[in-house]
Every structure is written in structure tokens, then in C-alpha cells.
Write an enzyme that holds these catalytic residues in place. Structure first.
Site, PDB file in Angstrom:
ATOM      1  N   ASP A  17       0.876  -1.163   0.000  1.00  0.00           N
ATOM      2  CA  ASP A  17       0.000   0.000   0.000  1.00  0.00           C
ATOM      3  C   ASP A  17       0.920   1.222   0.000  1.00  0.00           C
ATOM      4  O   ASP A  17       2.032   1.152   0.518  1.00  0.00           O
ATOM      5  CB  ASP A  17      -0.881  -0.008   1.251  1.00  0.00           C
ATOM      6  CG  ASP A  17      -1.733   1.239   1.358  1.00  0.00           C
ATOM      7  OD1 ASP A  17      -2.262   1.672   0.320  1.00  0.00           O
ATOM      8  OD2 ASP A  17      -1.856   1.779   2.457  1.00  0.00           O
ATOM      9  N   GLY A  58      -4.466   4.328  -5.211  1.00  0.00           N
ATOM     10  CA  GLY A  58      -5.599   4.922  -5.910  1.00  0.00           C
ATOM     11  C   GLY A  58      -5.211   6.197  -6.641  1.00  0.00           C
ATOM     12  O   GLY A  58      -6.034   6.843  -7.273  1.00  0.00           O
TER      13      GLY A  58
END
Length: 427
Positions: free
Chosen positions: A264, A413
Site C-alpha cells: 500500500d 488509488g
């Protein structure tokens, strides 16, 4: 395992007591006490590990405030969070934690959701937007209509998920229990065979009993009962110290087989904090550091997340902040004020477009950055770009993993923005 331990303790105690009361043979009290102490030590270590995991859950629980400001007409009443109901309207003051999931019905603010979603940049919330219980409100008060309370809330679902994962046994623990079960049958069988074998060979009963008890006590897997909780405790403690919360112990045990890793970005490879990534002067009359000093001096009057990031960067650079006069906030566009007789503004790209001010290529960016611009007497003199900062240890960690032959990926994202279009300069 507990069955075998119970059998061994019972047989050893009963036989040793019989020896005390006249049966010929040697007692096993010392061996019995040692066995009990070792097993209790194993249980203590295991419980300590469980308590350590429970403290991790307590930290999650502490993210929720204990009280909420309930709006009742023109009155505001402080009540316990447990008393909140759906459709209740609650007031969230500046810098307070959101007590329940809901929808903003009045006001506008920036919320820090980093502990829940990993998003480092404070998220702007206005009327109609959803908020998550446990997130932290910014510098403005808002009113929220409660949509989820108690077990239905986002944070409580996370807590429940972690609790269930921690209760689950690992593959190694299950394997140890299976081994202990078969060892129980083998030990009892071996002890029984030992008893009847010695009796069949003509040995007295006390002689046969002594050897039967010896076999059963020696067969007790007290090392197995100590080793497994010890490994679980150490691995859990070391992992927690490194910021790793183990959801699935079996998966954790299989980590040694990993050949690829997906990272992440926010809060993992990066610090999870919104800060200045680069800045520059576009004027020959002002140096970079002077530009940052002027911008930070203006921004110290504001509570906006961008302002806080700029002020922090200036302080870390050791720059002195200057006195500001005639400070004014430009709604949704920026701020302005007078410093040392100069009229300065720190504004958004939208302000430049509205005033037909050209954005030089060096001040633009295709990266995931938020850029503000510094104006002096309505002339563009510099820019400051803010983004999440890469952790100091991330490059070394990536390099180490690559040396071990791992394939590395990043899940994010963040989308690249199209090249910035220059706007016509009226000057």
C-alpha cells in the site's frame, strides 16, 4: 495435550502419595512440581500474548469518543455515544472525533481519516457527504445526521474482524494439538504395556507401577506446550513493535514462502502526512527560502491542512515567520495579507485561471501533488507543491526485498493527472 498432562499429573501424584503412605518405590513429587511449573509458565506466556493483542484492540476502541453533542432544536445536550440513535443530529466541534457514522447536514470542514482509510490528506466534507466514526474533524464545526451506530459502524466492524482473527488457531497450533492427541494414546498405551510387561516377568506390583509412571511422565510433551505459546508470543510482540497487526496466523506462518509483495502506498511506503515536497521562486528578487518564509507567515493565520503543512516545512527549515497585517481569507481561493509592506497572496490554481495568470511549466506537475501559488502585487513569484512524503526507510526496504529476489508491486488509488494547460496571461 491437556488430557495427557492431566493423566501424567494425576498418576504421578496418586503414586507418590501411595509411596508416602507405605507403598514401596520412589516418589515423583519433584518431577510433578517441575511439570506443573513448566506448563503454567507456558500458559502465562500464552495469556500475555493474548493480552498484548487485546491492547491493540483497545487502541482501536479508544478512537471513538465517549460522548456526543446531541442537537435538540436550539439546545445541545451531551450524551453518551451508546445512547445515540439513527437520524439523531449531532454537533462535531473543531478538532473533535466523529462519534458515529453519518451524513453532514450543515457546515463544511476537512476530516483526518488516516487512521481508518490510510488517506494522508485531510478530506473535505460538506453537506451530503458521508463521515466515518473515529475520524478527526478539522478546524470548522459541522452537524451530522447519524446513520450507523454500535455494531453497524465501520470501526466496530473492523474491531470485530480483528477479534475473530485473533481467536483463530494457527496451523502450527492445530498440528501441535493433533500430535499431542496421538501422543496421549501412545503414552497411556505404553504405560499400560509397561505395567503388564513387568508384572508378567514376575516383578512386584510396586516395581511395575514405578516404571509405568516413569514412562507416562516422560512422555508428557511439556516442551511442546511451552514452545508453541512462546513462539506465538515472541512473533506477535515483535510484529506489533514493527507496526504489523496479524489477522491470520496461518498466513503469517506461510510468509516465509512469499515470492511477491504488494505494498500500500499511503502510510506504508509514505509517511501518511501531508507536507511540502518541493517549492520554487519565479522571481529574481526573491530566493526560495524567503518565498517559503513569506508563505508560511501568511499561512500561520489559517487552520487549513495545506497551511499547516507549509508552516511545518518552514519551521523545519529554521525560517523565521514574519508579522502579517491586513490578513484576509479568500473563500475557496486562498489567503492574502501584507508583510514588510508587500501585498502577498497564497492562492489555488483556480484563482490564477480566473485572473488569466499563466502557470509556467516548472510550476506545474503531472504528479499527485497539490500546488499553491504565491503572488506579490498580483504577480506570480513562486509556487509550493505539497504531497505525501516517502518514508526515509522505504528505499532501503525495497532494495533489501529485491536482493532477496522478491517481485514488488504498489497498490494505489493515485491517478496521474493530464499535463497542465497554460492559461493566457493578460499581462
Amino acid at each position: 495435550m491437556m488430557t495427557l498432562i492431566a493423566v501424567a499429573i494425576t498418576v504421578a501424584y496418586v503414586y507418590s502419595s501411595a509411596v508416602v503412605f507405605g507403598l514401596e518405590g520412589m516418589d515423583f513429587f519433584w518431577e510433578l512440581v517441575t511439570l506443573i511449573v513448566i506448563m503454567l509458565l507456558g500458559h502465562w506466556i500464552e495469556m500475555k500474548s493474548v493480552m498484548g493483542a487485546s491492547r491493540a484492540l483497545e487502541l482501536l476502541v479508544q478512537m471513538m469518543p465517549s460522548e456526543a453533542h446531541l442537537v435538540q432544536g436550539d439546545q445541545i445536550k451531551d450524551i453518551k455515544v451508546d445512547e445515540l440513535k439513527k437520524e439523531d443530529i449531532i454537533l462535531i466541534k473543531a478538532n473533535e472525533k466523529i462519534p458515529a457514522d453519518g451524513t453532514v447536514v450543515d457546515g463544511e470542514s476537512h476530516l483526518d481519516e488516516s487512521m481508518l482509510t490510510g488517506e494522508s490528506k485531510p478530506v473535505k466534507k460538506s453537506k451530503g457527504d458521508q463521515v466515518i466514526g473515529g475520524s478527526v474533524n478539522g478546524s470548522q464545526s459541522i452537524k451530522v445526521k447519524v446513520s450507523k451506530t454500535g455494531k453497524e459502524s465501520y470501526l466496530n466492524k473492523v474491531i470485530t474482524l480483528v477479534e475473530e482473527a485473533q481467536k483463530a488457531k494457527s496451523k502450527t497450533q492445530n498440528l501441535a494439538n493433533v500430535a499431542a492427541r496421538w501422543l496421549t494414546f501412545i503414552a497411556i498405551g505404553a504405560g499400560t504395556i509397561t505395567l503388564f510387561t513387568w508384572i508378567s516377568l514376575g516383578k512386584p506390583l510396586d516395581f511395575a507401577l514405578e516404571r509405568m509412571v516413569t514412562v507416562m511422565v516422560i512422555s508428557c510433551p511439556h516442551a511442546l506446550g511451552l514452545a508453541i505459546p512462546l513462539v506465538v508470543a515472541i512473533s506477535t510482540a515483535v510484529s506489533a513493535g514493527k507496526g504489523l497487526l496479524i489477522r491470520n496466523r496461518t498466513a503469517f506462518e506461510n510468509a516465509r514462502k512469499i515470492t511477491a509483495m504488494v505494498f500500500d502506498k499511503t502510510g506504508t511506503l509514505t509517511e501518511g502526512k501531508f507536507g511540502v515536497s518541493r517549492y520554487g521562486s519565479l522571481s529574481d528578487d526573491m530566493e526560495k527560502k524567503e518565498l517559503l518564509s513569506f508563505a508560511a507567515s501568511l499561512e500561520q493565520q489559517s487552520e487549513h491542512p495545506i497551511a499547516q503543512g507549509i508552516v511545518k516545512a518552514a519551521k523545519e527549515a529554521g525560517l523565521a515567520l514574519k508579522k502579517v497585517e491586513n490578513f484576509e481569507s479568500l473563500t475557496a481561493k486562498g489567503i492574502q495579507g501584507k508583510i514588510e509592506g508587500k501585498n502577498l497572496k497564497v492562492v489555488s490554481p483556480g484563482y490564477l485561471k480566473e485572473n488569466d495568470i499563466n502557470i509556467p511549466d516548472q510550476a506545474g506537475s503531472d504528479e499527485a501533488e497539490t500546488i499553491v501559488y504565491v503572488l506579490q502585487e498580483n504577480l506570480l513569484i513562486g509556487f509550493i507543491a505539497l504531497s505525501d512524503q516517502i518514508r526515509e526507510e522505504s528505499p532501503k526496504a525495497i532494495e533489501t526485498l529485491r536482493e532477496k529476489g522478491m517481485k514488488l508491486y504498489m497498490a494505489t488509488g493515485t491517478m496521474r493527472k493530464p499535463p497542465r494547460q497554460s492559461v493566457k496571461n493578460s499581462g
